[in-house]
Design a protein around this motif. Sequence first.
Motif, PDB file in Angstrom:
ATOM      1  N   THR A  87       0.839  -1.201   0.000  1.00 26.74           N
ATOM      2  CA  THR A  87       0.000   0.000   0.000  1.00 26.74           C
ATOM      3  C   THR A  87       0.877   1.255   0.000  1.00 26.74           C
ATOM      4  O   THR A  87       0.543   2.248  -0.632  1.00 26.74           O
ATOM      5  CB  THR A  87      -0.972   0.025   1.185  1.00 26.74           C
ATOM      6  N   SER A 118       0.783   3.789  -3.088  1.00 26.48           N
ATOM      7  CA  SER A 118       0.512   5.204  -2.820  1.00 26.48           C
ATOM      8  C   SER A 118       1.630   6.086  -3.356  1.00 26.48           C
ATOM      9  O   SER A 118       1.377   7.159  -3.919  1.00 26.48           O
ATOM     10  CB  SER A 118       0.341   5.433  -1.319  1.00 26.48           C
ATOM     11  N   THR A 123      -2.736   8.585  -1.725  1.00 31.60           N
ATOM     12  CA  THR A 123      -2.599   7.793  -0.506  1.00 31.60           C
ATOM     13  C   THR A 123      -3.757   6.843  -0.245  1.00 31.60           C
ATOM     14  O   THR A 123      -3.630   5.921   0.546  1.00 31.60           O
ATOM     15  CB  THR A 123      -2.462   8.717   0.719  1.00 31.60           C
TER      16      THR A 123
END
Length: 285
Positions: A135, A139, A145
Amino acid sequence: MAIYDDSAPVGSTEDIFMIKLIALDIDDTLIGADGAISDENIRALRKASDSGIRLALASGRAYNGMLRYMDAIPGITDVIACAGSQVFKDGKLVRSNPLSDNDVRRLYNYATAAGCEVQLYIGPDFCYTHTTEHTKFYSGLYKHTGRLIDLNSMNELNSVKVLINSGQDEGGTARAKTIKNEIAAAFPHLTVLTSKPWYIEVLNPGSSKGAALEQLSRELGLERCEVAAIGDSMIDLSMIEWAGLGIAMQNSVPEVLSAADFITLSADDNGVAYFIDKLLSGSIL
């Protein structure tokens, strides 16, 4: 099929300006390995816009993940997001086709049990249930994000897409093929595609970039013959097939190369600019 060729015949002015909308995939199409829109592509896109051609982004990304590209290309307000599950015209949502909450939860449980990471696409964001190295990588790569969510506390998800990451290690691609086949068998009523060798994308059957482009064109009062679409991966195939003029990047998967009316240069070689320059000079049609 037309392959990029400087000796290609020149079309008429009428043919050139038949195209009134160009739908552009982002990853490995508009941007290359460096993740940025090149100055050459921006120049060509502005030239197309100045010539009266409307531009739309068409990506598997969430809407918020495309904002910086919209900012880089003045005039873009139309967006096909989440692989066709959402359509935005003039910045307003005009189409949304969410998966059932039951399917989303089942897919999430299946994928996590198989050791994969899962992202849900809810509203304008991609969402995840745990912060992981992936993640953070995702991002950072997409400069977006996303949103951390608690799946168990949400009564309604309204996720328009489920993205399953099989891992970018040595065995990730092989795992993705196996998992994709298993999901397709377990969820025959859903559409299961790959956007990268390790990304499996699951959508409602009515969702595709082709269906979304058809709706956007209808909203804009355009005929199919007035629309061009350019992309590289399997999630781009439907819009390239639907558009009056379908363009494949040189770095496209074989299915997209076979379906295209014209093959341009690769993403790293400014293939979008090459196509637009050919179009506006009349040497593509």
